[in-house]
Motif scaffolding. Structure first.
Motif, PDB file in Angstrom:
ATOM      1  N   MET A 138       0.564 -12.232   1.752  1.00  0.00           N
ATOM      2  CA  MET A 138      -0.453 -12.829   0.906  1.00  0.00           C
ATOM      3  C   MET A 138      -1.689 -11.941   0.951  1.00  0.00           C
ATOM      4  N   ILE A 139      -2.081 -11.461  -0.196  1.00  0.00           N
ATOM      5  CA  ILE A 139      -3.189 -10.517  -0.286  1.00  0.00           C
ATOM      6  C   ILE A 139      -4.233 -11.105  -1.221  1.00  0.00           C
ATOM      7  N   TYR A 140      -5.477 -11.181  -0.728  1.00  0.00           N
ATOM      8  CA  TYR A 140      -6.529 -11.871  -1.461  1.00  0.00           C
ATOM      9  C   TYR A 140      -7.741 -10.972  -1.672  1.00  0.00           C
ATOM     10  N   ALA A 141      -8.310 -11.041  -2.886  1.00  0.00           N
ATOM     11  CA  ALA A 141      -9.626 -10.468  -3.136  1.00  0.00           C
ATOM     12  C   ALA A 141     -10.684 -11.399  -2.563  1.00  0.00           C
ATOM     13  N   PHE A 142     -11.838 -10.799  -2.165  1.00  0.00           N
ATOM     14  CA  PHE A 142     -12.953 -11.598  -1.646  1.00  0.00           C
ATOM     15  C   PHE A 142     -14.257 -10.928  -2.044  1.00  0.00           C
ATOM     16  N   LYS A 143     -15.091 -11.637  -2.800  1.00  0.00           N
ATOM     17  CA  LYS A 143     -16.394 -11.132  -3.246  1.00  0.00           C
ATOM     18  C   LYS A 143     -16.281  -9.746  -3.881  1.00  0.00           C
ATOM     19  N   GLY A 144     -15.274  -9.586  -4.701  1.00  0.00           N
ATOM     20  CA  GLY A 144     -15.093  -8.342  -5.439  1.00  0.00           C
ATOM     21  C   GLY A 144     -14.304  -7.268  -4.726  1.00  0.00           C
ATOM     22  N   PHE A 145     -14.014  -7.453  -3.450  1.00  0.00           N
ATOM     23  CA  PHE A 145     -13.224  -6.473  -2.703  1.00  0.00           C
ATOM     24  C   PHE A 145     -11.745  -6.832  -2.773  1.00  0.00           C
ATOM     25  N   ILE A 146     -10.946  -5.883  -3.261  1.00  0.00           N
ATOM     26  CA  ILE A 146      -9.499  -6.048  -3.306  1.00  0.00           C
ATOM     27  C   ILE A 146      -8.897  -5.115  -2.260  1.00  0.00           C
ATOM     28  N   PRO A 147      -8.041  -5.615  -1.369  1.00  0.00           N
ATOM     29  CA  PRO A 147      -7.429  -4.731  -0.377  1.00  0.00           C
ATOM     30  C   PRO A 147      -6.707  -3.546  -1.035  1.00  0.00           C
ATOM     31  N   VAL A 148      -6.741  -2.409  -0.350  1.00  0.00           N
ATOM     32  CA  VAL A 148      -6.043  -1.206  -0.791  1.00  0.00           C
ATOM     33  C   VAL A 148      -4.892  -0.980   0.188  1.00  0.00           C
ATOM     34  N   VAL A 149      -3.673  -0.986  -0.317  1.00  0.00           N
ATOM     35  CA  VAL A 149      -2.480  -0.847   0.524  1.00  0.00           C
ATOM     36  C   VAL A 149      -1.637   0.295  -0.033  1.00  0.00           C
ATOM     37  N   HIS A 150      -1.432   1.340   0.770  1.00  0.00           N
ATOM     38  CA  HIS A 150      -0.607   2.462   0.312  1.00  0.00           C
ATOM     39  C   HIS A 150       0.803   1.975   0.007  1.00  0.00           C
ATOM     40  N   GLU A 151       1.415   2.572  -1.009  1.00  0.00           N
ATOM     41  CA  GLU A 151       2.723   2.093  -1.461  1.00  0.00           C
ATOM     42  C   GLU A 151       3.806   2.233  -0.389  1.00  0.00           C
ATOM     43  N   SER A 152       3.630   3.136   0.576  1.00  0.00           N
ATOM     44  CA  SER A 152       4.634   3.295   1.640  1.00  0.00           C
ATOM     45  C   SER A 152       4.459   2.288   2.771  1.00  0.00           C
ATOM     46  N   ALA A 153       3.325   1.604   2.809  1.00  0.00           N
ATOM     47  CA  ALA A 153       3.095   0.592   3.851  1.00  0.00           C
ATOM     48  C   ALA A 153       3.890  -0.666   3.528  1.00  0.00           C
ATOM     49  N   PHE A 154       4.094  -1.493   4.555  1.00  0.00           N
ATOM     50  CA  PHE A 154       4.761  -2.777   4.349  1.00  0.00           C
ATOM     51  C   PHE A 154       3.910  -3.883   4.957  1.00  0.00           C
ATOM     52  N   VAL A 155       3.488  -4.799   4.113  1.00  0.00           N
ATOM     53  CA  VAL A 155       2.761  -5.985   4.551  1.00  0.00           C
ATOM     54  C   VAL A 155       3.695  -7.176   4.358  1.00  0.00           C
TER      55      VAL A 155
ATOM     56  N   THR B 269      -7.193  -9.920   3.553  1.00  0.00           N
ATOM     57  CA  THR B 269      -8.284 -10.435   2.730  1.00  0.00           C
ATOM     58  C   THR B 269      -9.409  -9.419   2.604  1.00  0.00           C
ATOM     59  N   GLY B 270      -9.836  -9.135   1.366  1.00  0.00           N
ATOM     60  CA  GLY B 270     -11.100  -8.468   1.121  1.00  0.00           C
ATOM     61  C   GLY B 270     -11.119  -6.977   1.373  1.00  0.00           C
ATOM     62  N   ASN B 271     -12.135  -6.518   2.096  1.00  0.00           N
ATOM     63  CA  ASN B 271     -12.437  -5.095   2.260  1.00  0.00           C
ATOM     64  C   ASN B 271     -11.550  -4.471   3.338  1.00  0.00           C
ATOM     65  N   VAL B 272     -10.292  -4.275   2.988  1.00  0.00           N
ATOM     66  CA  VAL B 272      -9.273  -3.752   3.905  1.00  0.00           C
ATOM     67  C   VAL B 272      -8.611  -2.549   3.254  1.00  0.00           C
TER      68      VAL B 272
ATOM     69  N   GLY C 153       2.555 -13.345  10.082  1.00  0.00           N
ATOM     70  CA  GLY C 153       1.577 -14.084  10.864  1.00  0.00           C
ATOM     71  C   GLY C 153       0.314 -13.310  11.166  1.00  0.00           C
ATOM     72  N   ALA C 154       0.261 -12.014  10.825  1.00  0.00           N
ATOM     73  CA  ALA C 154      -0.960 -11.239  11.052  1.00  0.00           C
ATOM     74  C   ALA C 154      -2.047 -11.715  10.093  1.00  0.00           C
ATOM     75  N   ALA C 155      -3.285 -11.802  10.599  1.00  0.00           N
ATOM     76  CA  ALA C 155      -4.443 -12.163   9.783  1.00  0.00           C
ATOM     77  C   ALA C 155      -5.425 -11.001   9.837  1.00  0.00           C
ATOM     78  N   ILE C 156      -5.638 -10.351   8.707  1.00  0.00           N
ATOM     79  CA  ILE C 156      -6.490  -9.162   8.622  1.00  0.00           C
ATOM     80  C   ILE C 156      -7.610  -9.511   7.657  1.00  0.00           C
ATOM     81  N   ARG C 157      -8.757  -9.897   8.213  1.00  0.00           N
ATOM     82  CA  ARG C 157      -9.834 -10.514   7.433  1.00  0.00           C
ATOM     83  C   ARG C 157     -10.998  -9.569   7.221  1.00  0.00           C
ATOM     84  N   GLY C 158     -11.026  -8.928   6.059  1.00  0.00           N
ATOM     85  CA  GLY C 158     -12.147  -8.087   5.687  1.00  0.00           C
ATOM     86  C   GLY C 158     -13.122  -8.847   4.804  1.00  0.00           C
ATOM     87  N   ASP C 159     -13.570 -10.011   5.276  1.00  0.00           N
ATOM     88  CA  ASP C 159     -14.481 -10.834   4.488  1.00  0.00           C
ATOM     89  C   ASP C 159     -15.940 -10.539   4.827  1.00  0.00           C
ATOM     90  N   TRP C 160     -16.279 -10.405   6.108  1.00  0.00           N
ATOM     91  CA  TRP C 160     -17.663 -10.165   6.523  1.00  0.00           C
ATOM     92  C   TRP C 160     -17.957  -8.695   6.773  1.00  0.00           C
TER      93      TRP C 160
END
Length: 199
Positions: free
Chosen positions: A1-18, A25-28, A39-46
């Motif tokens: 599950m990948i979420y934008a937050f306050k205009g930041f959309i996560p950037v995930v390289h195509e070879s990575a696996f989430v 979330t957010g600035n990631v 189950g990993a939570a990667i929160r780039g909100d603040w």
């Protein structure tokens, strides 16, 4: 599950696996050949989170920060099951053991190993190639060439996992009995004791 937050959309390289059951979330920013487990939570909100090439963030890990801080995992960092990284900087080719907690503004030097269940306090500065254990975490010795070779082999397995997941992971209904032609799994990874015997 990948979420934008306050205009930041996560950037995930195509070879990575989430994994679909992880939350990003957010600035990631997630680099090449990165594995993010369920189950990993990667929160780039603040603040921001940068996960460089070849890292893995295993099941049920949490990465977060106080406002305005950027968390960085340098290339080939290996974050074990259930670990928490809060506002810290993890150096290149480090291993953070299972259920460890690395607190705000801690800096873990390159090729260090943080033992399972270790608590690294805020603002700690861990020198490169340190083995750290305990609560609070203390440097108990220097990481040997053999130990870092073992760690690197384990991380290399995780670096192949994103490709395997893209190619073969899919939701299925379980079998109700063991089929006669069930394949055997490869013996991929020798134990630390076996590797030491090879030296």
């Amino acid at each position: 599950m990948i979420y934008a937050f306050k205009g930041f959309i996560p950037v995930v390289h195509e070879s990575a696996f989430v994994h679909p059951q992880a939350v990003v979330t957010g600035n990631v920013i997630i680099g090449k050949d990165v594995y993010i487990g369920p189950g990993a939570a990667i929160r780039g909100d603040w603040g921001g989170i940068v996960i460089e090439d070849g890292c893995n963030v295993q099941e049920n890990c949490t990465i977060h920060m106080f406002p305005g801080v950027t968390v960085r995992l340098e290339a080939s960092a290996h974050i074990g099951h259930g670990a928490i990284i809060h506002g810290a900087h993890i150096g290149r080719n480090c291993m953070v053991g299972m259920n460890s907690v690395i607190m705000d503004n801690a800096v873990i030097g390159a090729e260090s190993i943080i033992g399972a269940l270790t608590f690294v306090k805020a603002k700690a500065a861990i020198p490169p190639r340190s083995l750290v254990v305990g609560n609070p975490g203390k440097v108990i010795k220097t990481v040997s060439d053999e130990m870092i070779a073992w760690k690197t082999k384990g991380t290399q397995l995780y670096q192949t996992l994103p490709g395997d997941c893209h190619a073969t992971l899919k939701p299925v209904e379980p079998l109700r009995e063991i089929p006669a032609d069930r394949p055997r799994q490869e013996a991929l990874y020798a134990t630390w004791e076996a590797i030491k015997r090879e030296e």
